[in-house]
Scaffold this active site. Structure first.
Site, mmCIF file in Angstrom:
data_model
loop_
_atom_site.group_PDB
_atom_site.id
_atom_site.type_symbol
_atom_site.label_atom_id
_atom_site.label_comp_id
_atom_site.label_asym_id
_atom_site.label_seq_id
_atom_site.Cartn_x
_atom_site.Cartn_y
_atom_site.Cartn_z
ATOM 1 N N ARG A 611 0.834 -1.199 0.000
ATOM 2 C CA ARG A 611 0.000 0.000 0.000
ATOM 3 C C ARG A 611 0.870 1.252 0.000
ATOM 4 N NH1 ARG A 611 -2.539 3.392 3.639
ATOM 5 N NH2 ARG A 611 -1.520 2.470 5.438
ATOM 6 N N ILE A 612 0.445 2.245 -0.758
ATOM 7 C CA ILE A 612 1.174 3.512 -0.796
ATOM 8 C C ILE A 612 0.594 4.435 0.267
ATOM 9 C CG2 ILE A 612 1.779 5.505 -2.220
ATOM 10 C CD1 ILE A 612 3.118 2.777 -2.976
ATOM 11 N N GLY A 685 8.808 -1.609 1.496
ATOM 12 C CA GLY A 685 9.839 -0.649 1.122
ATOM 13 C C GLY A 685 9.852 -0.329 -0.356
ATOM 14 N N GLY A 687 12.461 2.395 -1.507
ATOM 15 C CA GLY A 687 13.657 3.181 -1.823
ATOM 16 C C GLY A 687 14.592 2.461 -2.766
ATOM 17 N N GLU A 688 14.822 1.200 -2.536
ATOM 18 C CA GLU A 688 15.795 0.456 -3.345
ATOM 19 C C GLU A 688 15.219 0.094 -4.716
ATOM 20 O OE1 GLU A 688 18.525 0.146 -1.242
ATOM 21 O OE2 GLU A 688 17.321 0.662 0.516
#
Lengths: 727, 326
Positions: A611-612, A685, A687-688
């Site tokens: 979920r954002i 997550g 970011g990666e």
């Protein structure tokens, strides 16, 4: 496991830039009110400047500090000859045994292990005077022969200490397949280069008590490391790091310059500020290691993978065995019965590398996803179709079900976004205004971890909710996401919520690294808010409203505040499921057939990361990852002159990162389906994965445009000009 | 950085007086000099700030345009006459540096900027340009950015300017003031090849200063193009750049002007290729032939051999753009 209420998990609508809260610290940042580590006006502050070694390997013979000491304003010049010893340095006591591996021990001995290693610290009453005096320090060395070249020394690589070899099924099974791709790849060393230089202010408050304002991705880790190094109680170390101007992994450990400033503050008995210069950012705070890879991949004529063999050799220093896992991605991205890999390192006379956004997987994805693209052409199968044919419904490595995986949705959304239907399978077949047009795509994956985190939630009498935890926010918008979770859970507007972070006084939180914060701290915030809400429910009895007036309740009960401290961590689900976030990157490029210039035409990135929570900042994070991936694909490369063991492009004019003119329209799309098995908020997550795979997508598009496969990044015009029309 | 004295010059004469003393340097925009001082490449005792001298003018003359040495790169690139009559200069300027740098950098300073060779900037490495007699780090080193024309074993550095490539192509004249008065030299003779003295970038004497450049009127405005190939789309030095100006009448080339950047110690004017083009019909074929002529005498080193292909390709592309073939 309870889940957050339904309105937050509705995934029907695609988040857009106009959705959701704006950055809670945005105003502070753009007005300059946000204070970064170097910006605190600590009373009595003096300034430190480091002097770096100009040889690459050997010993310090002498250091003449007289001139520097007598320069105006100089308070001290510290070298290994006069430095107080750092009690926590582990040093080899038995000369017969090999040296203890670990970070460089600044000012400890005469050993030079890399070019640029600090050999002296000059402290003066102004920065300018310290800088001038530093130029007067004259170090003499006994140089020894050094090695900084990876490619010529691959044979000397050694196995990393853990998890080096992997084997599933038959070794090198790809060789027996009818269709084979076997290629080598080079990924140059890349430097984090966050906009904010690494900086700290160190102040000793007593013989065993210190305060530091430091650029760090984890105040708790910095706190405990300083305590260990200087043999002082953890609670006597206070670390402040409220704002961090980007880090990407470079601020995950205590580096020699931090220890140097703390030593310096002890010597001059004044608070010392130390800001690294941009050139030092290339040698002193790590980088993504230069890595050689070889991939063998085999498939049936129908496009079913038979085997993947993936070997990697990464660069490290002679004093630390730093190893990424670039081959890990080949174990789990596709359903392939036979996979074997090895992951080796080679110690060179360079400063240690470190984690950099998408560590291991960004490197591995470039090789694997380039090879898969190459395979698709050999098979004459659409690259997306090839991936769907080998889609992993369960984790090929562990056999466990995925906690949540919607990668097929991501392929579909991305293909629509970029206009994949316009792609021609024949490479080099489409021109537009004299330029060659090509499409490429690539996948990315990164483990979705959830670390223990604790949040203290306090409802104040005026109805302000204060959340405290020792997390850092290096830029992704952590504070914004945490406020959004709290706002939804408590039913109060965002402006009534204060999220305090970046201070070692607050309850425990993990380092901001490895794409774990939203999952870890977000869950803790949610659980703390839920606990606090329950505490209010207990006060008012059952049947309370969904959105109670907290201030009113506190007043009714003669309370000044109500507080909970909630611990949160992963549970049994980690044994049950394989947990990952996925991304798919789609790009279209234009390549000039005469000059070899590559221009990005359009980028579409799709994230399947649960979920954002905060659409605006999530979108920014994806765009940032795509930009970084464009840099990786087209221009970033730290270049050593191996004769000297010295970088020739340690500045931002010669080390190229993308500028605005290089960046096309970037569309960020979120699958936005909550992962209900990983944590109570359903978020993973991102970011990666925003970076992982991007470079391969660009390289694959360049191939589609030109028929030229570049396996040695970056894709600069000189590499394409060999192929151009004039040849 | 060494401590230095700062003087603000009130007049041209006082500037000339000041720079006649050793250890004194002129500073204008400072976009290169300050970097050089920070890196320890140069360590003047005294800086003479000339930014208050009245040398900022951009004025039409009887036969062309005069541009003062202190006119800003950004101002020149946006100037109406420049854009209309000498678009090649505007294009070249806009291809250089970044808007922020162009807002500081002056025309004279642009001409005086020094090479961006990494070995020149790192004082721990050998460099005959920085320290004569120490050797050339680039010759056996990482020379991807380096020269293919006019090199000697003492130096293979390139001049980094885009503006100068444009001015070289446009037959500009440099106006220089010295104690004995003014002198004028062709722009193409201002910068020099390394020869035995790579430490000397140009023919300006130590006690002289640039006061401006003159550009003669021409018929190239309609058919001009500056093509710069670089590692990123902005704020990067040229791998190869080409300034092309054509005077075309009824599909025939009457006059041609060509200069290259990123290939030599000075802006590299392509006289032979220009001659070849005169009288030729506008066609890709003749452009390719001109490019081949231009490449005569080129010599590559370990990492810049690609320029032997990129340079002629860029010349051809620039000519195609200038002539309207693209």
């Amino acid at each position: 496991m309870s889940t957050i209420n339904k309105s937050m998990t509705d995934n029907k609508k695609q988040p857009s830039s106009s959705d959701g809260p704006s950055r809670v610290d945005g105003r502070l940042k753009v007005t300059g009110a946000a204070k970064y580590s170097a910006e605190f006006a600590v009373k009595g502050l003096v300034y430190g400047v480091l002097v770096g070694s100009t040889i690459t390997k050997g010993k310090i013979k002498s250091i003449d500090i007289k001139k520097a000491e007598h320069a105006p304003g100089v308070l001290a010049v510290i070298t290994h000859f006069n430095s107080p010893k750092v009690p926590g340095y582990q040093v080899a006591t038995d000369p017969g045994k090999p040296a203890v591996k670990g970070p460089v021990k600044v000012f400890n001995d005469d050993q030079i292990l890399y070019n640029g290693q600090p050999v002296a610290l000059v402290i003066a009453d102004t920065f300018e005077r310290a800088l001038f005096a530093a130029s007067l320090v004259n170090a003499q060395y006994i140089a020894e022969k050094h090695i900084t070249n990876l490619k010529d020394n691959l044979g000397k690589a050694v196995a990393t200490h853990d998890d080096t070899e992997y084997k599933r099924g038959i070794v090198d099974a790809y060789k027996s397949a009818p269709i084979i791709v076997e290629q080598e790849y080079m990924l140059p060393s890349e430097v984090h280069n966050p906009m904010e230089l690494h900086a700290l202010i160190a102040r000793w408050d007593a013989a065993d008590k210190i305060t530091v304002w430091d650029k760090t991705q984890g105040v708790k880790d910095t706190q405990s490391n300083i305590a260990k190094l200087f043999h002082i109680p953890v609670e006597n170390v206070q670390v402040h790091s409220k704002f961090v101007g980007g880090a990407f992994g470079s601020a995950l450990q205590v580096w020699p310059h931090e220890v140097a400033a703390i030593i310096g503050a002890k010597v001059v008995k004044r608070p010392v500020k130390l800001v690294l210069g941009r050139a030092d950012m290339f040698t002193s705070v790590g980088y993504r290691p230069l890595t050689w890879q070889k991939i063998g991949i085999g498939a049936t004529a129908e496009g079913r993978l038979v085997g993947i063999t993936h070997h990697a050799v990464g660069q490290t220093s002679t004093y630390e065995d730093f190893a990424e896992g670039p081959t890990d991605i080949s174990r789990s991205l596709y359903a392939c019965p036979n996979v074997n890999s090895s992951n080796k390192i080679l110690g060179l006379d360079v400063g240690s590398p470190t984690w950099m956004r998408g560590p291991g997987d960004a490197t591995g994805a470039f090789a694997l996803e380039s090879a898969l693209d190459e395979l698709s052409y050999k098979l004459n199968i659409d690259p997306i179709e090839l991936r769907l044919k080998n889609y992993a419904e369960t984790d090929p490595e562990s056999g466990k079900p995925f906690s949540g995986k919607n990668l097929k949705d991501a392929y579909k959304l991305g293909a629509e976004g970029i206009g994949w239907k316009n792609r021609k399978q024949e490479a080099g077949s489409v021109t537009r205004d004299g330029w060659l047009l090509g499409y490429g795509m690539s996948g990315g994956v990164f483990g979705a971890d959830r670390e223990p985190a604790t949040v203290k939630a306090t409802m104040l009498a005026d109805g302000t909710l204060v959340l405290q935890t020792a997390v850092s926010d290096i830029g992704p918008g952590t504070g914004t996401a945490m406020v959004a979770i709290a706002s939804e859970t408590m039913g109060i507007p965002a402006h009534q919520i204060r999220f305090d972070l970046g201070d070692s006084l607050y309850p425990n939180a993990p380092q901001q690294g490895g794409s774990t914060i939203t999952s870890s701290v977000g869950s803790a915030v949610y659980m703390a808010c839920r606990d606090l809400k329950e505490k209010f429910q207990q006060l008012i009895g059952n049947g309370g409203e969904d959105k109670p007036n907290y201030a009113k309740i506190l007043k009714q009960h003669n309370l000044t505040q109500l507080q909970v401290v909630t611990d949160s961590k992963a549970g049994a689900e980690v044994d049950k499921y394989a947990m990952y976030s996925w991304s798919v990157h789609f790009v279209s490029v234009l390549v000039n057939p005469a000059t070899g210039v590559v221009k990005l035409n359009k980028v579409v990135c799709v994230a399947d990361s649960g979920r954002i929570i905060s659409p605006k900042t999530a979108r920014s994070q994806v765009i940032g990852g795509a930009v970084m991936g464009i840099g990786m694909a087209l221009m970033e490369e730290a270049i050593f002159d191996d004769r000297y063991g010295r970088l020739i492009n340690n500045n931002l004019a010669d080390y190229h990162v993308p500028v605005s003119a290089d960046i096309p329209q970037i569309e960020a799309i979120f699958v936005n389906k909550p992962d209900i098995n990983i944590n109570p908020i359903g978020a993973k997550g991102m970011g990666e994965i925003a970076l992982i795979g991007m470079a391969a997508a660009v390289a694959n598009a360049v191939y589609n445009a030109t028929g030229k496969r570049i396996r040695n990044l970056p894709i600069t015009p000189d590499k394409l000009v060999d192929w151009t029309a004039l040849t | 950085m060494k401590q230095f004295q700062y003087l603000r010059a009130a007049t041209q004469q006082s500037t000339l007086d000041a720079i006649s003393k050793p250890g004194t340097k002129i500073i204008a925009g400072g976009t290169n000099l300050i970097d050089l001082m920070k890196r320890g490449v140069t360590a003047p005792d005294k800086l003479v700030d000339i930014t208050h001298l009245p040398l900022k003018n951009i004025t039409p003359t009887k036969s062309g345009l005069h541009i003062g040495a202190l006119a800003l790169n950004s101002t020149v690139s946006e100037n109406g006459i420049v854009v209309q009559k000498f678009p090649l200069l505007s294009m070249a300027l806009k291809a250089g540096a970044s808007p922020q740098l162009r807002n500081m950098a002056t025309v004279g300073g642009n001409m005086m900027q020094r090479t961006r060779c990494s070995y020149f900037y790192d004082t721990t490495m050998p460099c005959n340009k920085r320290e004569p007699g120490t050797g050339c780090g680039a010759m056996g080193g990482l020379n991807r950015m380096h020269a293919i024309f006019g090199t000697r074993d003492k130096c293979i550095a390139v001049h980094p300017s885009d503006m100068c490539v444009g001015l070289a192509a446009l037959d500009a004249t440099v106006i220089i003031a010295g104690k004995k008065g003014e002198r004028r030299i062709p722009f193409t003779e201002f910068h020099r090849l390394p020869g035995e003295h790579p430490d000397v970038d140009n023919t300006l004497a130590k006690d002289e200063m640039i006061i401006g450049v003159d550009i003669p009127d021409n018929n190239f405005a309609k058919n001009s193009y500056y093509l710069k190939v670089r590692d990123r789309q902005s704020y990067a030095f040229a791998l190869v750049s080409v300034a092309a100006g054509l005077d075309i009448s009824n599909g025939t080339i009457r006059q041609a002007r060509l200069a290259m950047g990123g290939v030599a110690h000075k802006p590299w004017r392509l006289f032979e290729a220009e001659k070849f083009l005169v009288g030729k019909a506008v066609s890709e074929d003749s452009f390719k032939q001109a490019a081949q002529i231009a490449m005569q005498g080129a010599k590559a080193y370990e990492y810049n051999a690609f320029k032997l292909k990129l340079a002629p390709a860029t010349i051809t592309e620039a000519l195609k753009h200038a002539s309207g073939l693209v």
